[in-house]
Design a protein around this motif. Sequence first.
Motif, short mmCIF file in Angstrom:
data_model
loop_
_atom_site.label_atom_id
_atom_site.label_comp_id
_atom_site.label_asym_id
_atom_site.label_seq_id
_atom_site.Cartn_x
_atom_site.Cartn_y
_atom_site.Cartn_z
N MET A 103 49.34 -2.07 -24.61
CA MET A 103 49.46 -3.62 -24.58
C MET A 103 49.24 -4.01 -26.01
O MET A 103 49.89 -4.81 -26.31
N LEU A 104 48.38 -3.49 -26.88
CA LEU A 104 48.17 -3.83 -28.19
C LEU A 104 49.70 -3.67 -29.05
O LEU A 104 49.99 -4.27 -29.85
N GLY A 105 50.24 -2.47 -28.62
CA GLY A 105 51.64 -2.32 -29.44
C GLY A 105 52.75 -3.46 -28.97
O GLY A 105 53.37 -3.76 -29.84
N LYS A 106 52.82 -4.03 -27.80
CA LYS A 106 53.64 -4.85 -27.59
C LYS A 106 53.11 -6.25 -28.22
O LYS A 106 54.00 -6.90 -28.98
N LEU A 107 51.83 -6.54 -28.32
CA LEU A 107 51.33 -7.67 -29.08
C LEU A 107 51.73 -7.44 -30.33
O LEU A 107 52.04 -8.61 -31.06
N GLU A 108 51.54 -6.28 -30.95
CA GLU A 108 51.98 -6.23 -32.59
C GLU A 108 53.58 -6.43 -32.79
O GLU A 108 53.86 -6.97 -33.74
N SER A 109 54.27 -6.08 -31.63
CA SER A 109 55.84 -6.49 -31.99
C SER A 109 55.82 -8.07 -31.76
O SER A 109 56.97 -8.29 -32.12
N LEU A 110 54.78 -8.60 -31.10
CA LEU A 110 55.12 -10.32 -31.23
C LEU A 110 54.50 -10.71 -32.40
O LEU A 110 54.34 -12.05 -32.44
N GLY A 111 54.03 -9.96 -33.26
CA GLY A 111 53.31 -10.63 -34.47
C GLY A 111 51.86 -10.68 -34.62
O GLY A 111 51.17 -11.47 -35.66
N TYR A 112 51.13 -10.03 -33.66
CA TYR A 112 49.84 -10.06 -33.47
C TYR A 112 49.16 -8.81 -34.35
O TYR A 112 50.03 -7.60 -34.57
N TYR A 113 48.15 -8.80 -34.86
CA TYR A 113 47.36 -7.38 -35.55
C TYR A 113 46.03 -7.25 -34.62
O TYR A 113 45.46 -8.43 -34.25
N LYS A 114 45.53 -5.95 -34.92
CA LYS A 114 44.25 -5.86 -34.06
C LYS A 114 43.22 -6.38 -35.12
O LYS A 114 42.93 -6.18 -36.36
N THR A 115 42.41 -6.99 -34.39
CA THR A 115 41.19 -7.63 -35.12
C THR A 115 39.81 -6.96 -34.83
O THR A 115 39.06 -7.05 -35.59
N VAL A 116 39.67 -6.12 -33.88
CA VAL A 116 38.56 -5.29 -33.38
C VAL A 116 39.01 -3.76 -33.18
O VAL A 116 39.79 -3.66 -32.68
N ASP A 117 38.26 -2.88 -33.87
CA ASP A 117 38.41 -1.62 -33.81
C ASP A 117 38.07 -1.29 -32.35
O ASP A 117 36.94 -1.47 -32.03
N GLU A 118 38.89 -0.84 -31.43
CA GLU A 118 38.55 -0.63 -30.14
C GLU A 118 37.80 0.62 -30.00
O GLU A 118 37.31 0.81 -28.94
N LEU A 119 37.80 1.59 -31.06
CA LEU A 119 36.87 2.80 -31.06
C LEU A 119 35.52 2.30 -30.82
O LEU A 119 34.62 2.87 -29.90
N ASP A 120 34.99 1.12 -31.17
CA ASP A 120 33.71 0.62 -31.10
C ASP A 120 33.65 0.08 -29.66
O ASP A 120 32.16 0.22 -29.07
N LEU A 121 34.63 -0.03 -28.90
CA LEU A 121 34.35 -0.63 -27.51
C LEU A 121 34.82 0.50 -26.57
O LEU A 121 34.66 0.22 -25.35
N ARG A 122 35.29 1.62 -26.99
CA ARG A 122 35.84 2.62 -25.99
C ARG A 122 34.90 3.01 -24.92
O ARG A 122 33.70 3.34 -25.37
N ASP A 123 35.11 3.51 -23.87
CA ASP A 123 34.49 3.87 -22.98
C ASP A 123 35.48 4.74 -21.96
O ASP A 123 36.60 4.53 -21.81
N GLU A 124 34.99 5.83 -21.22
CA GLU A 124 35.70 6.55 -20.43
C GLU A 124 36.56 5.48 -19.25
O GLU A 124 37.70 5.90 -19.00
N ASN A 125 35.97 4.61 -18.83
CA ASN A 125 36.52 3.77 -17.79
C ASN A 125 36.84 2.38 -18.39
O ASN A 125 37.06 1.52 -17.39
N LEU A 126 36.83 2.20 -19.55
CA LEU A 126 37.18 0.81 -20.38
C LEU A 126 37.95 0.88 -21.53
O LEU A 126 37.51 1.78 -22.35
#
Length: 165
Positions: A103-126
């Motif tokens: 979904m981030l890839g799709k948003l980037e194709s629309l001109g968005y950029y990642k603002t939070v490193d998801e590695l900080d939020l990563r979880d096995e179920n999230l």
Amino acid sequence: MRLRGRSVSVAALLTCLAVMSACSAEGEKPSLDEATKQLITDGDKLVASRELAAMGTVTVTDRADKDSEVGCLQGQVQRFFRAQGDFNSPLDVKSPSNSAGLMLGKLESLGYYKTVDELDLRDENLGVTLSQNPRTGLIFSVIVRNGQKPNIMIVGKTSCYERGG
């Protein structure tokens, strides 16, 4: 020959000024109405994307049709686009982080950029991704999770604007 050289220099200077003017005009914040229209357009593209269709089915629950004061200073409002849904089937349960990355890839194709490193939020179920469009100030968050329904949640929002502005 000297006049021709000056003409080229003047033309180059005018071109540079025109480009700089265009860039500064792009930096201006859109109105609430303009931002809302773009929010709905981008949200609809995200919901209709093949990336999301491969993962699950979502329904739009809020089309940014009303002002909200949540998260804004007194006298300011913003608009929200919300959608939620579930994986296509129990067999489609995938890594939430990978699904959020799609979904981030799709948003980037629309001109968005990642603002939070998801590695900080990563979880096995999230899986979580947060991205912003620098031109419009719009923000989208996508949350994908196993074990809880809805499995897929999308929230887009405008910046805060003065009421009536």
